[in-house]
Design a protein around this motif. Structure first.
Motif, PDB file in Angstrom:
ATOM      1  N   PHE A   1       0.807  -1.219   0.000  1.00  0.00           N
ATOM      2  CA  PHE A   1       0.000   0.000   0.000  1.00  0.00           C
ATOM      3  C   PHE A   1       0.842   1.272   0.000  1.00  0.00           C
ATOM      4  N   GLU A   2       2.147   1.135   0.209  1.00  0.00           N
ATOM      5  CA  GLU A   2       3.035   2.291   0.172  1.00  0.00           C
ATOM      6  C   GLU A   2       3.524   2.595  -1.239  1.00  0.00           C
ATOM      7  N   LYS A   3       3.231   1.692  -2.184  1.00  0.00           N
ATOM      8  CA  LYS A   3       3.679   1.866  -3.556  1.00  0.00           C
ATOM      9  C   LYS A   3       2.696   2.757  -4.328  1.00  0.00           C
ATOM     10  N   ALA A   4       3.178   3.322  -5.429  1.00  0.00           N
ATOM     11  CA  ALA A   4       2.306   4.136  -6.277  1.00  0.00           C
ATOM     12  C   ALA A   4       1.383   3.270  -7.114  1.00  0.00           C
ATOM     13  N   SER A   5       1.858   2.074  -7.477  1.00  0.00           N
ATOM     14  CA  SER A   5       1.071   1.151  -8.288  1.00  0.00           C
ATOM     15  C   SER A   5       1.610  -0.259  -8.090  1.00  0.00           C
ATOM     16  N   LYS A   6       0.858  -1.252  -8.576  1.00  0.00           N
ATOM     17  CA  LYS A   6       1.308  -2.638  -8.521  1.00  0.00           C
ATOM     18  C   LYS A   6       0.933  -3.337  -9.821  1.00  0.00           C
ATOM     19  N   THR A   7       1.787  -4.280 -10.198  1.00  0.00           N
ATOM     20  CA  THR A   7       1.501  -5.089 -11.378  1.00  0.00           C
ATOM     21  C   THR A   7       0.562  -6.229 -11.006  1.00  0.00           C
ATOM     22  N   ILE A   8      -0.509  -6.378 -11.753  1.00  0.00           N
ATOM     23  CA  ILE A   8      -1.481  -7.454 -11.555  1.00  0.00           C
ATOM     24  C   ILE A   8      -1.261  -8.494 -12.651  1.00  0.00           C
ATOM     25  N   TYR A   9      -1.202  -9.758 -12.242  1.00  0.00           N
ATOM     26  CA  TYR A   9      -0.981 -10.857 -13.176  1.00  0.00           C
ATOM     27  C   TYR A   9      -2.304 -11.615 -13.356  1.00  0.00           C
ATOM     28  N   ILE A  10      -2.843 -11.565 -14.550  1.00  0.00           N
ATOM     29  CA  ILE A  10      -4.144 -12.166 -14.829  1.00  0.00           C
ATOM     30  C   ILE A  10      -3.944 -13.443 -15.642  1.00  0.00           C
ATOM     31  N   PRO A  11      -4.328 -14.601 -15.114  1.00  0.00           N
ATOM     32  CA  PRO A  11      -4.187 -15.841 -15.894  1.00  0.00           C
ATOM     33  C   PRO A  11      -4.958 -15.750 -17.213  1.00  0.00           C
ATOM     34  N   THR A  12      -4.298 -16.071 -18.301  1.00  0.00           N
ATOM     35  CA  THR A  12      -4.991 -16.017 -19.589  1.00  0.00           C
ATOM     36  C   THR A  12      -6.050 -17.114 -19.716  1.00  0.00           C
ATOM     37  N   GLN A  13      -6.016 -18.089 -18.814  1.00  0.00           N
ATOM     38  CA  GLN A  13      -7.099 -19.079 -18.769  1.00  0.00           C
ATOM     39  C   GLN A  13      -8.417 -18.420 -18.359  1.00  0.00           C
ATOM     40  N   ASN A  14      -8.332 -17.242 -17.742  1.00  0.00           N
ATOM     41  CA  ASN A  14      -9.528 -16.531 -17.291  1.00  0.00           C
ATOM     42  C   ASN A  14     -10.121 -15.696 -18.425  1.00  0.00           C
ATOM     43  N   GLU A  15     -10.153 -16.239 -19.602  1.00  0.00           N
ATOM     44  CA  GLU A  15     -10.733 -15.499 -20.718  1.00  0.00           C
ATOM     45  C   GLU A  15     -12.260 -15.563 -20.639  1.00  0.00           C
ATOM     46  N   ILE A  16     -12.883 -14.434 -20.881  1.00  0.00           N
ATOM     47  CA  ILE A  16     -14.343 -14.369 -20.876  1.00  0.00           C
ATOM     48  C   ILE A  16     -14.856 -14.742 -22.255  1.00  0.00           C
ATOM     49  N   LEU A  17     -15.687 -15.775 -22.293  1.00  0.00           N
ATOM     50  CA  LEU A  17     -16.295 -16.244 -23.533  1.00  0.00           C
ATOM     51  C   LEU A  17     -17.787 -16.407 -23.299  1.00  0.00           C
ATOM     52  N   ASN A  18     -18.575 -16.092 -24.295  1.00  0.00           N
ATOM     53  CA  ASN A  18     -20.027 -16.211 -24.150  1.00  0.00           C
ATOM     54  C   ASN A  18     -20.457 -17.655 -24.362  1.00  0.00           C
ATOM     55  N   GLN A  19     -19.953 -18.508 -23.466  1.00  0.00           N
ATOM     56  CA  GLN A  19     -20.304 -19.925 -23.427  1.00  0.00           C
ATOM     57  C   GLN A  19     -20.562 -20.280 -21.971  1.00  0.00           C
ATOM     58  N   GLU A  20     -21.573 -21.081 -21.719  1.00  0.00           N
ATOM     59  CA  GLU A  20     -21.999 -21.291 -20.339  1.00  0.00           C
ATOM     60  C   GLU A  20     -20.885 -21.813 -19.447  1.00  0.00           C
ATOM     61  N   GLU A  21     -20.068 -22.739 -19.954  1.00  0.00           N
ATOM     62  CA  GLU A  21     -18.986 -23.269 -19.128  1.00  0.00           C
ATOM     63  C   GLU A  21     -17.986 -22.182 -18.759  1.00  0.00           C
ATOM     64  N   SER A  22     -17.762 -21.238 -19.667  1.00  0.00           N
ATOM     65  CA  SER A  22     -16.803 -20.170 -19.408  1.00  0.00           C
ATOM     66  C   SER A  22     -17.372 -19.088 -18.507  1.00  0.00           C
ATOM     67  N   LEU A  23     -18.692 -19.082 -18.286  1.00  0.00           N
ATOM     68  CA  LEU A  23     -19.327 -18.069 -17.446  1.00  0.00           C
ATOM     69  C   LEU A  23     -19.465 -18.521 -15.997  1.00  0.00           C
ATOM     70  N   THR A  24     -19.012 -19.737 -15.695  1.00  0.00           N
ATOM     71  CA  THR A  24     -19.157 -20.280 -14.339  1.00  0.00           C
ATOM     72  C   THR A  24     -18.559 -19.345 -13.295  1.00  0.00           C
ATOM     73  N   ALA A  25     -17.365 -18.846 -13.558  1.00  0.00           N
ATOM     74  CA  ALA A  25     -16.695 -17.978 -12.585  1.00  0.00           C
ATOM     75  C   ALA A  25     -17.484 -16.696 -12.361  1.00  0.00           C
ATOM     76  N   LEU A  26     -17.948 -16.063 -13.431  1.00  0.00           N
ATOM     77  CA  LEU A  26     -18.680 -14.806 -13.293  1.00  0.00           C
ATOM     78  C   LEU A  26     -19.988 -15.019 -12.534  1.00  0.00           C
ATOM     79  N   ARG A  27     -20.643 -16.136 -12.785  1.00  0.00           N
ATOM     80  CA  ARG A  27     -21.876 -16.432 -12.047  1.00  0.00           C
ATOM     81  C   ARG A  27     -21.581 -16.632 -10.550  1.00  0.00           C
ATOM     82  N   ALA A  28     -20.453 -17.277 -10.258  1.00  0.00           N
ATOM     83  CA  ALA A  28     -20.090 -17.489  -8.848  1.00  0.00           C
ATOM     84  C   ALA A  28     -19.788 -16.160  -8.161  1.00  0.00           C
ATOM     85  N   TYR A  29     -19.106 -15.249  -8.838  1.00  0.00           N
ATOM     86  CA  TYR A  29     -18.843 -13.937  -8.240  1.00  0.00           C
ATOM     87  C   TYR A  29     -20.141 -13.171  -8.026  1.00  0.00           C
ATOM     88  N   GLY A  30     -21.082 -13.297  -8.959  1.00  0.00           N
ATOM     89  CA  GLY A  30     -22.361 -12.614  -8.806  1.00  0.00           C
ATOM     90  C   GLY A  30     -23.125 -13.071  -7.579  1.00  0.00           C
TER      91      GLY A  30
END
Length: 326
Positions: free
Chosen positions: A158-187
């Protein structure tokens, strides 16, 4: 005199919304915010309610989004090692084993991260990164990233000006029900935390009825059975039992509650009532309250760039995730 102009950032922002809209179900609604104070939009989940798909109804579920776009995303790999539970202590990695995770890197200002942290755990904020070249979109939950990755690896982040975030490319959003599982869980996250609190309250009252609390109930056993019946009804009505079908402990607890309801509807013999109360306490509500523990330790690590997340976040279709704790 200049004519109206659009900056590159404005163009990228518009592209990011177009891409996100294309990646989400047509029933989901993107509520855009006005001035950007760290949160760009809220996504509200709707599903069709008729076979003809002419009417969609809100699920009462949503998640917040920091939407970013870039034409120069750096893709690389991030090495992750098995580690102890970072919620219990400092980072302790076993470097005899590792997984290299393909990630997209993005720099976030600290003000944006601190805004997310101040919103608490029950309000999921997703960083969604759009590659304007490929029109691909990737997500990571910032609430979980801060607690499970950022803080353990850099206690003074929290003392830094910014931080690098590493996003797994497996977390790609696709308009397919299996790929929406994560977003539904967050909702569904806010509903999960509400249910966890209720389960803990119910268990404490059952313990009180069994004489196991500091201040115990003086009611007769018939009233205690009625209390259990009420608890079963309210627990089953919680809107958490769907949307996590691939996480097996949810299905187990729902089955337990349905079995209790059948037994209560049939009537509990007087000679079995004490045993029934004990069963509710040590079996059914022990597992219900343990859902919250598993959620904190396991579920909140799903879809992060960590070793455990690689083992649990991307199951084969139809293969349930167990990872239950006693």
């Amino acid at each position: 005199m200049y004519k109206k102009r659009r900056s590159l950032n404005q163009i990228k922002e518009e592209i990011s919304y177009q891409v996100l809209r294309d990646k989400l179900p047509e029933t989901w609604v993107i509520h855009e915010y006005g001035p950007d104070y760290g949160i760009d939009c809220v996504i509200e989940l709707f599903d069709y309610i008729d076979e003809e798909r002419t009417m969609a109804e809100t699920l009462g579920e949503n998640f917040f989004v920091q939407l970013k776009a870039s034409s120069s995303i750096e893709y690389c790999t991030r090495r992750s090692y098995p580690r102890g539970n970072v919620a219990k202590g400092s980072l302790n990695e076993n470097k005899t084993e590792y997984i290299d995770i393909k990630v997209a890197k993005f720099q976030l200002e600290m003000s944006e991260l601190l805004t997310v942290q101040s919103m608490g755990l029950a309000v999921p904020v997703l960083l969604i990164l759009v590659d304007t070249n490929t029109r691909q979109a990737y997500f990571v939950c910032l609430n979980d990233y801060i607690d499970k990755v950022l803080e353990p690896e850099d206690a003074r982040y929290f003392e830094k000006a910014s931080k690098t975030i590493y996003i797994p490319t497996q977390n790609e959003i696709l308009n397919q029900e299996e790929s929406l599982t994560a977003l539904r869980a967050y909702g569904k996250r806010s509903k999960m935390y509400g249910a966890f609190g209720m389960f803990h309250y119910q268990k404490k009252e059952i313990e009180r009825g069994l004489g196991l609390a500091a201040f115990n109930s003086e009611e007769d056993i018939q009233n205690k059975i009625k209390m259990i019946s009420r608890f079963v009804e309210t627990a089953i009505r919680q809107d958490i039992w769907s949307g996590h079908e691939f996480w097996k402990p949810i299905a187990w607890s729902r089955t337990d509650l349905e079995d209790l309801k059948q037994n209560l509807d049939a009537g509990i013999d007087e000679e079995h009532q004490a045993h029934f109360l004990e069963h509710c306490n040590v079996h059914v509500w022990h597992k219900l309250t343990n859902l919250g523990n598993m959620y904190e330790e396991l579920v909140r690590e799903w879809y992060l760039p960590t070793f455990l997340a690689q083992l649990t976040s991307y199951p084969e279709p139809g293969v349930p995730v167990v990872l239950a704790k006693a």
